[in-house]
Design a protein around this motif. Structure first.
Motif, short mmCIF file in Angstrom:
data_model
loop_
_atom_site.label_atom_id
_atom_site.label_comp_id
_atom_site.label_asym_id
_atom_site.label_seq_id
_atom_site.Cartn_x
_atom_site.Cartn_y
_atom_site.Cartn_z
N ASN A 294 -5.73 10.21 -45.29
CA ASN A 294 -4.27 10.24 -45.12
C ASN A 294 -3.64 8.88 -45.37
O ASN A 294 -2.57 8.76 -45.98
CB ASN A 294 -3.90 10.74 -43.72
CG ASN A 294 -4.21 12.21 -43.55
OD1 ASN A 294 -4.73 12.86 -44.45
ND2 ASN A 294 -3.88 12.75 -42.39
N TYR A 295 -4.33 7.83 -44.91
CA TYR A 295 -3.81 6.47 -45.11
C TYR A 295 -3.77 6.13 -46.60
O TYR A 295 -2.77 5.60 -47.10
CB TYR A 295 -4.67 5.46 -44.36
CG TYR A 295 -4.12 4.05 -44.44
CD1 TYR A 295 -3.00 3.68 -43.70
CD2 TYR A 295 -4.71 3.11 -45.27
CE1 TYR A 295 -2.48 2.40 -43.79
CE2 TYR A 295 -4.20 1.83 -45.37
CZ TYR A 295 -3.08 1.47 -44.62
OH TYR A 295 -2.56 0.21 -44.73
N GLY B 69 -1.02 8.08 -48.45
CA GLY B 69 0.30 7.52 -48.16
C GLY B 69 0.55 6.20 -48.86
O GLY B 69 1.58 6.02 -49.53
N LYS C 271 0.74 6.49 -52.61
CA LYS C 271 1.82 7.42 -53.03
C LYS C 271 1.29 8.56 -53.90
O LYS C 271 1.81 8.86 -54.97
CB LYS C 271 2.94 6.66 -53.77
CG LYS C 271 3.57 5.53 -52.97
CD LYS C 271 4.71 4.90 -53.75
CE LYS C 271 5.32 3.72 -53.02
NZ LYS C 271 4.49 2.51 -53.03
N ASN D 68 0.26 12.64 -53.95
CA ASN D 68 0.43 13.89 -53.20
C ASN D 68 -0.30 15.07 -53.85
O ASN D 68 0.10 16.22 -53.71
CB ASN D 68 1.91 14.22 -53.00
CG ASN D 68 2.64 14.40 -54.32
OD1 ASN D 68 2.03 14.38 -55.38
ND2 ASN D 68 3.94 14.59 -54.25
#
Length: 304
Positions: A277-278, A281, A284, A286
């Motif tokens: 998840n880090y 994020g 950037k 998805n």
């Protein structure tokens, strides 16, 4: 030619036997054993006696299977737990003496290269991508596109290392989470600098924890997919985020009861979700895909 690949991971030892006469290898036998070589003192760079013995016993069994399959060529590689352990060479020598298997300790760079070759074989790399392989001892990142490898690096932030250092609560407390994320942030500065430059559009997770994520996401929708038989699996991003947050906030017992999590990964999957998840994020990204082809398949490709 009949070949055997042995991958001595920090958590799991893998054996793969294949026939390579044709252009595509035919897998004849595949198994993995949760040896937990990094148990107890991986951050002290030591293989504890119980783990040392489990490793030897497992490789004695692998040796018998290799003889039964009349294998022509064996390549056994050891990664983070063995290369960082002060008694890693002792382990290699004991395996040669007791199991008759010669182990090659590969560097983090070599490991990343072989992971890339394995993932490439799966057909997952169709666009600028960041490959991520979360091991027990190290995590490898490979930046690539459909034609070439651009950049690669291995970091000593594997799930077993972080778990032994920071996992002190159940469920994982905000304090422990912050310590883990701060540590990851300090380690991965150059990764995010290179991602800023090349802007990968897809994160490709190499086997391991990503197979567990795929099991959980597909189970959520009651899809009867056999993850171990797939080369790739494209995640619905929202489904992945939903599952990952559930894992991060769950208790040990709640994870034990989740169908799709093997016992070895019940706690380490929390660390894997936090790291993934880090990275998503900060880079950037998805879009997320599983490649079930990993280091083993990269080694196999190198032997063909």
């Amino acid at each position: 030619m009949r070949v055997a690949v042995i991958d001595l991971g920090t958590n799991t030892f893998h054996l793969l036997i294949a026939e390579t006469a044709e252009e595509q290898p035919e897998i004849l036998y595949k198994t993995n054993v949760p040896v937990k070589l990094g148990e107890g003192r991986i951050n002290d760079n030591t293989i504890i006696p119980a783990a040392f013995k489990r490793g030897i016993d497992c490789l004695k069994d692998f040796s018998k299977t290799i003889v039964n399959y009349q294998v022509d060529l064996v390549r056994a590689t050891a990664t983070s737990a063995v290369r960082s352990a002060e008694n890693g060479k002792d382990f290699v020598n004991a395996v040669k003496e007791q199991a008759g298997i010669k182990i090659e300790i590969i560097s983090g760079d070599e490991e990343a290269e072989l992971i890339y070759q394995g993932v490439k074989l799966s057909g997952a790399i169709q666009q600028p991508s960041l490959i991520m392989d979360i091991g027990g001892g190290s995590v490898e990142f490979i930046l690539c596109d459909s034609e070439k490898l651009i950049w690669k690096k291995s970091y000593n932030i594997g799930a077993a290392r972080l778990m032994q250092k920071f996992f002190n609560s159940d469920p994982l407390s905000d304090t422990d989470k912050q310590h883990i994320l701060f540590h990851i942030q300090q380690q991965l500065t150059d990764l995010f600098a290179i991602c800023e430059k090349y802007k990968p559009q897809m994160l490709i997770g190499s086997a391991g924890a990503f197979e567990t994520f795929a099991e959980l996401v597909s189970g959520k929708h009651h899809q009867n997919i056999a993850v171990e038989q797939l080369k790739t699996y494209l995640f619905n991003y929202d489904d992945y985020i939903d599952i990952s947050l559930k894992l991060i906030n769950s208790t040990h017992q709640q994870r034990v009861e989740m169908p799709g999590i093997i016992p070895l990964r019940v706690d380490m999957i929390v660390i894997a979700a936090l790291i993934t998840n880090y990275v998503l994020g900060r880079a950037k990204i998805n879009r997320l895909m599983l490649s079930s082809y990993d280091l083993k398949m990269g080694i196999l490709a190198s032997m063909m």
